[in-house]
Structure formats: C-alpha cells, structure tokens
Design an enzyme around this catalytic site. Structure first.
Site, PDB file in Angstrom:
ATOM      1  N   TYR A   7       0.613  -0.744  -0.243  1.00 50.01           N
ATOM      2  CA  TYR A   7      -0.138  -0.008   0.099  1.00 50.01           C
ATOM      3  C   TYR A   7       0.797   1.165  -0.096  1.00 50.01           C
ATOM      4  O   TYR A   7       0.702   2.705  -0.498  1.00 50.01           O
ATOM      5  CB  TYR A   7      -0.916   0.571   0.772  1.00 50.01           C
ATOM      6  N   GLY A   8       2.304   1.318   0.350  1.00 42.49           N
ATOM      7  CA  GLY A   8       3.180   2.267   0.538  1.00 42.49           C
ATOM      8  C   GLY A   8       3.852   2.332  -0.988  1.00 42.49           C
ATOM      9  O   GLY A   8       3.682   2.662  -2.320  1.00 42.49           O
ATOM     10  N   THR A   9       5.121   2.589  -0.123  1.00 43.63           N
ATOM     11  CA  THR A   9       6.183   2.780  -1.421  1.00 43.63           C
ATOM     12  C   THR A   9       6.655   1.484  -2.422  1.00 43.63           C
ATOM     13  O   THR A   9       7.993   1.680  -3.024  1.00 43.63           O
ATOM     14  CB  THR A   9       7.447   3.278  -0.947  1.00 43.63           C
ATOM     15  N   LEU A  10       6.780   0.482  -2.313  1.00 38.90           N
ATOM     16  CA  LEU A  10       6.500  -0.498  -3.201  1.00 38.90           C
ATOM     17  C   LEU A  10       5.512  -0.648  -4.116  1.00 38.90           C
ATOM     18  O   LEU A  10       5.643  -1.617  -4.901  1.00 38.90           O
ATOM     19  CB  LEU A  10       6.613  -1.548  -2.216  1.00 38.90           C
ATOM     20  N   GLU A  82      11.228  -4.477   5.313  1.00 38.90           N
ATOM     21  CA  GLU A  82      10.293  -3.533   6.530  1.00 38.90           C
ATOM     22  C   GLU A  82      10.814  -3.995   7.594  1.00 38.90           C
ATOM     23  O   GLU A  82       9.794  -3.647   8.644  1.00 38.90           O
ATOM     24  CB  GLU A  82       8.734  -4.835   5.918  1.00 38.90           C
TER      25      GLU A  82
END
Length: 156
Positions: A7-10, A82
């Site tokens: 849901y983020g920087t990936l 992570e």
C-alpha cells in the site's frame, strides 16, 4: 507462492517499486488492485515520511494498494526490507479485489468468496501514540498533496 498486499512505497510508480521488479531479490508477480476489507489508519510518519498502516482494525479508511504473488525469496527480502518483526509485522488480512490482471487471475478472483482474498500485509502495532492523531489516508502517493515526500534509505 504467497500473496502480499502493498500500500506504500513498493507500489508501481512509488520510490521502492524497483525492489518488486528486481528478480535478484526474488519473484513478484502483479495480480491486481485491492483495498483492505476492514478500515485501517494509514499515516505518513517520522522524519523520513514513511507510510505506516497502524494495526487498528475498524479505524481510518479502506486502504488501497496492489496484490502480488511472491516466491519465498521475495517474501524473505520483504521481511528484511520492512524490518519485520521490529518495525512492521507481517499478518494476514482480508483484501477486497478491485481489479484483477489477466485471464488466469480473473478466475481466481471469482473463486474467492465475495471477491475477498487473504494477503500478507506489513502493518505495525508498535508505534508512538501520537501517530493515531496524524491524518489518515486511503491511498498513498509519495508525491501526493500531503507534501510529505518519502526519503529513500540511500539518502538518509
């Protein structure tokens, strides 16, 4: 293969997507887009503007993201990337399928009860209490109107 929801920087177009397509780290196959079946707070926090999904089910928004099928090597890389289990914890969450990629995946989506699949998600139950008071987002974009651009690890 394991299913992972990012849901983020990936996500595609975000600062760390390069890791998802780096086959030296393992295989990650884009399956489609989804959102959390339950609401969660998605905040941007810390001096590096990192997106965190706080593990507080029922609070916040249905968080949008991408569903990937990953091999064991990529899952191990993601755990290390992570900082799991210290910074993020990898847990199974129910993800509503918004859109599947390709024909094979469409059949898989139909087979899932009510369009919901279980995916591993990196969220956190360990955070400073003031993060609960930060603005909640339903979708993450490093260059979004929030003005909190993510700081790459190599720039820290």
């Amino acid at each position: 293969m394991a299913r992972v929801f990012v849901y983020g920087t990936l996500k595609k177009g975000q600062p760390n997507y390069k890791h998802m397509i780096n086959t030296a780290k393992g295989l990650a196959k884009f399956q489609g887009r989804g959102r959390t079946a339950e609401k969660y707070p998605l905040v941007i926090a810390g001096k590096y503007n990192i997106p965190y999904m706080l593990n507080i089910p029922g609070t916040g928004h249905h968080v949008a993201g991408e569903i990937y099928s990953v091999d064991d090597q990529m899952l191990q890389f993601l755990d290390e990337f992570e900082c799991c289990p210290d910074m993020y914890q990898r847990t199974l969450m129910r993800i509503e399928v918004v859109e599947w990629e390709g024909k094979g995946a469409a059949g898989e989506a139909r087979a899932a009860a009510d369009g919901v699949v279980e995916c591993f998600v990196y969220s956190t139950a360990t955070y400073p209490p003031e993060w609960v008071g930060l603005p909640y987002h339903d979708s993450y974009d490093s260059s979004g109107k929030h003005g909190l651009s993510y700081v790459l690890r190599e720039s820290r």
